[in-house]
Design an enzyme around this catalytic site. Structure first.
Site, PDB file in Angstrom:
ATOM      1  N   HIS A   1      14.179  33.995 -19.870  1.00 38.33           N
ATOM      2  CA  HIS A   1      13.874  32.802 -20.650  1.00 38.33           C
ATOM      3  C   HIS A   1      12.519  32.228 -20.227  1.00 38.33           C
ATOM      4  O   HIS A   1      12.251  32.082 -19.043  1.00 38.33           O
ATOM      5  CB  HIS A   1      14.983  31.771 -20.439  1.00 38.33           C
ATOM      6  CG  HIS A   1      14.862  30.584 -21.308  1.00 38.33           C
ATOM      7  ND1 HIS A   1      15.218  29.338 -20.889  1.00 38.33           N
ATOM      8  CD2 HIS A   1      14.413  30.441 -22.583  1.00 38.33           C
ATOM      9  CE1 HIS A   1      15.008  28.462 -21.855  1.00 38.33           C
ATOM     10  NE2 HIS A   1      14.516  29.117 -22.895  1.00 38.33           N
TER      11      HIS A   1
ATOM     12  N   TYR B   1      -9.275  37.342 -34.070  1.00 36.89           N
ATOM     13  CA  TYR B   1      -8.296  36.351 -33.609  1.00 36.89           C
ATOM     14  C   TYR B   1      -6.852  36.681 -33.994  1.00 36.89           C
ATOM     15  O   TYR B   1      -5.990  35.814 -33.922  1.00 36.89           O
ATOM     16  CB  TYR B   1      -8.659  34.945 -34.086  1.00 36.89           C
ATOM     17  CG  TYR B   1     -10.033  34.513 -33.638  1.00 36.89           C
ATOM     18  CD1 TYR B   1     -10.240  34.081 -32.335  1.00 36.89           C
ATOM     19  CD2 TYR B   1     -11.117  34.562 -34.507  1.00 36.89           C
ATOM     20  CE1 TYR B   1     -11.502  33.695 -31.908  1.00 36.89           C
ATOM     21  CE2 TYR B   1     -12.382  34.178 -34.084  1.00 36.89           C
ATOM     22  CZ  TYR B   1     -12.579  33.752 -32.789  1.00 36.89           C
ATOM     23  OH  TYR B   1     -13.828  33.377 -32.366  1.00 36.89           O
ATOM     24  N   ALA B   2      -6.561  37.904 -34.376  1.00 35.19           N
ATOM     25  CA  ALA B   2      -5.191  38.312 -34.710  1.00 35.19           C
ATOM     26  C   ALA B   2      -4.445  38.577 -33.405  1.00 35.19           C
ATOM     27  O   ALA B   2      -4.226  39.715 -32.996  1.00 35.19           O
ATOM     28  CB  ALA B   2      -5.187  39.533 -35.617  1.00 35.19           C
ATOM     29  N   ASN B   3      -4.094  37.467 -32.749  1.00 33.83           N
ATOM     30  CA  ASN B   3      -3.438  37.507 -31.444  1.00 33.83           C
ATOM     31  C   ASN B   3      -2.365  36.428 -31.428  1.00 33.83           C
ATOM     32  O   ASN B   3      -2.532  35.359 -32.016  1.00 33.83           O
ATOM     33  CB  ASN B   3      -4.437  37.193 -30.330  1.00 33.83           C
ATOM     34  CG  ASN B   3      -5.668  38.078 -30.376  1.00 33.83           C
ATOM     35  OD1 ASN B   3      -5.567  39.288 -30.260  1.00 33.83           O
ATOM     36  ND2 ASN B   3      -6.820  37.461 -30.551  1.00 33.83           N
TER      37      ASN B   3
ATOM     38  N   HIS C   1      -9.582  29.683 -28.252  1.00 29.65           N
ATOM     39  CA  HIS C   1      -9.542  31.124 -27.983  1.00 29.65           C
ATOM     40  C   HIS C   1      -9.783  31.406 -26.503  1.00 29.65           C
ATOM     41  O   HIS C   1      -9.150  32.311 -25.924  1.00 29.65           O
ATOM     42  CB  HIS C   1     -10.564  31.850 -28.850  1.00 29.65           C
ATOM     43  CG  HIS C   1     -10.502  33.336 -28.732  1.00 29.65           C
ATOM     44  ND1 HIS C   1      -9.372  34.067 -29.032  1.00 29.65           N
ATOM     45  CD2 HIS C   1     -11.426  34.250 -28.328  1.00 29.65           C
ATOM     46  CE1 HIS C   1      -9.598  35.359 -28.834  1.00 29.65           C
ATOM     47  NE2 HIS C   1     -10.837  35.491 -28.401  1.00 29.65           N
TER      48      HIS C   1
END
Length: 139
Positions: free
Chosen positions: A20, A128-130, A106
């Site tokens: 968790h 920025y595809a994170n 970022h």
């Protein structure tokens, strides 16, 4: 052999050992990955596998409670950002849980990804595809 969509051995092991609030980053082909963080490199060529395809499989295989993205993502790559938000919404509908969504710079994202249990690198070439997924519990 697994019955679910996740066939990658390293990713299966990761899901089985997460606790968790552990965090896992799924990133494009260009995000720097610190040496001390486990790298699961799926990148084959430009766009393969895609960021969204990888996110879909991860969400089908792992319980999450939170999401972290870079503030720049929505402005620079709005289509991919909207696709990710749609996947998050589908996850909320499927689980009946509300997921927290946090936006950070970022630069802060890169620093935070260094604390992930693992970084899963895709072949995505969209800026920025994170995303960082914060692990939840199934109970």
């Amino acid at each position: 052999m697994n019955k679910h969509a996740l066939l990658n051995a390293d990713m299966n092991y990761l899901t089985a050992t997460l606790g968790h609030t552990d965090e896992v980053t799924i990133c494009d082909a260009g995000l720097p990955i610190p040496a001390q963080v486990q790298r699961i490199d799926l990148a084959l060529t430009h766009g393969v596998p895609s960021f969204i395809a990888t996110v879909k499989v991860w969400l089908a295989s792992s319980q999450i409670e939170g999401v972290v993205m870079a503030e720049e993502f929505a402005d620079v790559s709005p289509e991919c950002h909207q696709q990710l938000l749609a996947e998050i919404e589908q996850e909320q509908q499927a689980t009946g849980r509300t997921l927290t969504i946090e936006y950070i710079s970022h630069e802060a994202f890169k620093q935070r990804s260094g604390h992930s249990r693992a970084v899963i690198r895709t072949g995505e070439c969209t800026p920025y595809a994170n995303v960082i997924f914060k692990t939840g519990v199934v109970f």
